[in-house]
Design a protein around this motif. Structure first.
Motif, PDB file in Angstrom:
ATOM      1  N   GLU A  11     -25.920  15.592   1.308  1.00  0.00           N
ATOM      2  CA  GLU A  11     -24.619  15.878   0.699  1.00  0.00           C
ATOM      3  C   GLU A  11     -23.470  15.369   1.568  1.00  0.00           C
ATOM      4  O   GLU A  11     -22.532  14.746   1.086  1.00  0.00           O
ATOM      5  CB  GLU A  11     -24.479  17.384   0.465  1.00  0.00           C
ATOM      6  N   GLU A  12     -23.552  15.637   2.885  1.00  0.00           N
ATOM      7  CA  GLU A  12     -22.509  15.157   3.798  1.00  0.00           C
ATOM      8  C   GLU A  12     -22.497  13.640   3.869  1.00  0.00           C
ATOM      9  O   GLU A  12     -21.428  13.025   3.933  1.00  0.00           O
ATOM     10  CB  GLU A  12     -22.717  15.742   5.195  1.00  0.00           C
ATOM     11  N   THR A  13     -23.669  13.027   3.877  1.00  0.00           N
ATOM     12  CA  THR A  13     -23.752  11.567   3.916  1.00  0.00           C
ATOM     13  C   THR A  13     -23.044  10.970   2.709  1.00  0.00           C
ATOM     14  O   THR A  13     -22.253  10.025   2.854  1.00  0.00           O
ATOM     15  CB  THR A  13     -25.223  11.113   3.965  1.00  0.00           C
ATOM     16  N   CYS A  14     -23.279  11.509   1.543  1.00  0.00           N
ATOM     17  CA  CYS A  14     -22.620  11.010   0.325  1.00  0.00           C
ATOM     18  C   CYS A  14     -21.118  11.220   0.395  1.00  0.00           C
ATOM     19  O   CYS A  14     -20.346  10.344   0.015  1.00  0.00           O
ATOM     20  CB  CYS A  14     -23.188  11.691  -0.909  1.00  0.00           C
ATOM     21  N   ARG A  15     -20.707  12.379   0.893  1.00  0.00           N
ATOM     22  CA  ARG A  15     -19.273  12.673   1.015  1.00  0.00           C
ATOM     23  C   ARG A  15     -18.587  11.674   1.939  1.00  0.00           C
ATOM     24  O   ARG A  15     -17.523  11.136   1.618  1.00  0.00           O
ATOM     25  CB  ARG A  15     -19.080  14.092   1.533  1.00  0.00           C
ATOM     26  N   VAL A  16     -19.192  11.404   3.091  1.00  0.00           N
ATOM     27  CA  VAL A  16     -18.601  10.469   4.043  1.00  0.00           C
ATOM     28  C   VAL A  16     -18.578   9.053   3.446  1.00  0.00           C
ATOM     29  O   VAL A  16     -17.557   8.372   3.507  1.00  0.00           O
ATOM     30  CB  VAL A  16     -19.353  10.491   5.391  1.00  0.00           C
ATOM     31  N   ALA A  17     -19.679   8.619   2.868  1.00  0.00           N
ATOM     32  CA  ALA A  17     -19.739   7.267   2.289  1.00  0.00           C
ATOM     33  C   ALA A  17     -18.685   7.102   1.202  1.00  0.00           C
ATOM     34  O   ALA A  17     -17.999   6.071   1.138  1.00  0.00           O
ATOM     35  CB  ALA A  17     -21.140   7.005   1.730  1.00  0.00           C
ATOM     36  N   ARG A  18     -18.529   8.099   0.353  1.00  0.00           N
ATOM     37  CA  ARG A  18     -17.534   8.049  -0.722  1.00  0.00           C
ATOM     38  C   ARG A  18     -16.124   7.960  -0.133  1.00  0.00           C
ATOM     39  O   ARG A  18     -15.297   7.170  -0.572  1.00  0.00           O
ATOM     40  CB  ARG A  18     -17.691   9.294  -1.603  1.00  0.00           C
ATOM     41  N   HIS A  19     -15.869   8.754   0.893  1.00  0.00           N
ATOM     42  CA  HIS A  19     -14.549   8.757   1.521  1.00  0.00           C
ATOM     43  C   HIS A  19     -14.253   7.410   2.185  1.00  0.00           C
ATOM     44  O   HIS A  19     -13.139   6.897   2.071  1.00  0.00           O
ATOM     45  CB  HIS A  19     -14.452   9.891   2.547  1.00  0.00           C
ATOM     46  N   LEU A  20     -15.238   6.844   2.860  1.00  0.00           N
ATOM     47  CA  LEU A  20     -15.021   5.574   3.554  1.00  0.00           C
ATOM     48  C   LEU A  20     -14.660   4.445   2.602  1.00  0.00           C
ATOM     49  O   LEU A  20     -13.944   3.511   2.980  1.00  0.00           O
ATOM     50  CB  LEU A  20     -16.262   5.194   4.376  1.00  0.00           C
ATOM     51  N   ARG A  21     -15.122   4.521   1.373  1.00  0.00           N
ATOM     52  CA  ARG A  21     -14.773   3.488   0.383  1.00  0.00           C
ATOM     53  C   ARG A  21     -13.309   3.571  -0.027  1.00  0.00           C
ATOM     54  O   ARG A  21     -12.748   2.588  -0.501  1.00  0.00           O
ATOM     55  CB  ARG A  21     -15.661   3.611  -0.852  1.00  0.00           C
ATOM     56  N   ARG A  22     -12.678   4.734   0.184  1.00  0.00           N
ATOM     57  CA  ARG A  22     -11.303   4.929  -0.281  1.00  0.00           C
ATOM     58  C   ARG A  22     -10.268   5.042   0.828  1.00  0.00           C
ATOM     59  O   ARG A  22      -9.071   5.044   0.534  1.00  0.00           O
ATOM     60  CB  ARG A  22     -11.218   6.197  -1.123  1.00  0.00           C
ATOM     61  N   CYS A  23     -10.682   5.163   2.065  1.00  0.00           N
ATOM     62  CA  CYS A  23      -9.724   5.440   3.146  1.00  0.00           C
ATOM     63  C   CYS A  23      -9.817   4.373   4.230  1.00  0.00           C
ATOM     64  O   CYS A  23     -10.799   4.325   4.991  1.00  0.00           O
ATOM     65  CB  CYS A  23     -10.007   6.827   3.723  1.00  0.00           C
ATOM     66  N   ASP A  24      -8.787   3.540   4.304  1.00  0.00           N
ATOM     67  CA  ASP A  24      -8.770   2.466   5.297  1.00  0.00           C
ATOM     68  C   ASP A  24      -8.832   2.990   6.728  1.00  0.00           C
ATOM     69  O   ASP A  24      -9.532   2.430   7.567  1.00  0.00           O
ATOM     70  CB  ASP A  24      -7.505   1.614   5.143  1.00  0.00           C
ATOM     71  N   GLY A  25      -8.106   4.068   7.017  1.00  0.00           N
ATOM     72  CA  GLY A  25      -8.075   4.603   8.374  1.00  0.00           C
ATOM     73  C   GLY A  25      -9.436   5.087   8.831  1.00  0.00           C
ATOM     74  O   GLY A  25      -9.887   4.758   9.939  1.00  0.00           O
TER      75      GLY A  25
END
Length: 65
Positions: A26-40
């Motif tokens: 669940e955390e892996t998916c959350r991080v991967a999803r966030h990285l696709r949307r957040c340049d920083g």
């Protein structure tokens, strides 16, 4: 690629564990999803991944004085 206020909170504190594949699914998916949307966070991820790769190249002898 920027983060909207409604998106998941930044994931910087999870990046080390993400790079080491130490998060649950669940955390892996959350991080991967966030990285696709957040340049920083994506830039921070690249830096953490690079540091991890460089650390893997060290030998025990390299750490001695």
């Amino acid at each position: 690629m920027t983060t909207d206020p409604g998106d998941d909170p930044h994931v910087r504190l999870l990046l080390g564990a993400y790079v080491l594949d130490a998060l649950d699914a669940e955390e892996t998916c959350r991080v991967a999803r966030h990285l696709r949307r957040c340049d920083g966070c994506a830039r921070d991820y690249a830096a953490v991944a690079e540091a991890s790769a460089l650390l893997a190249l060290l030998r025990a002898e390299d750490l001695r004085e």
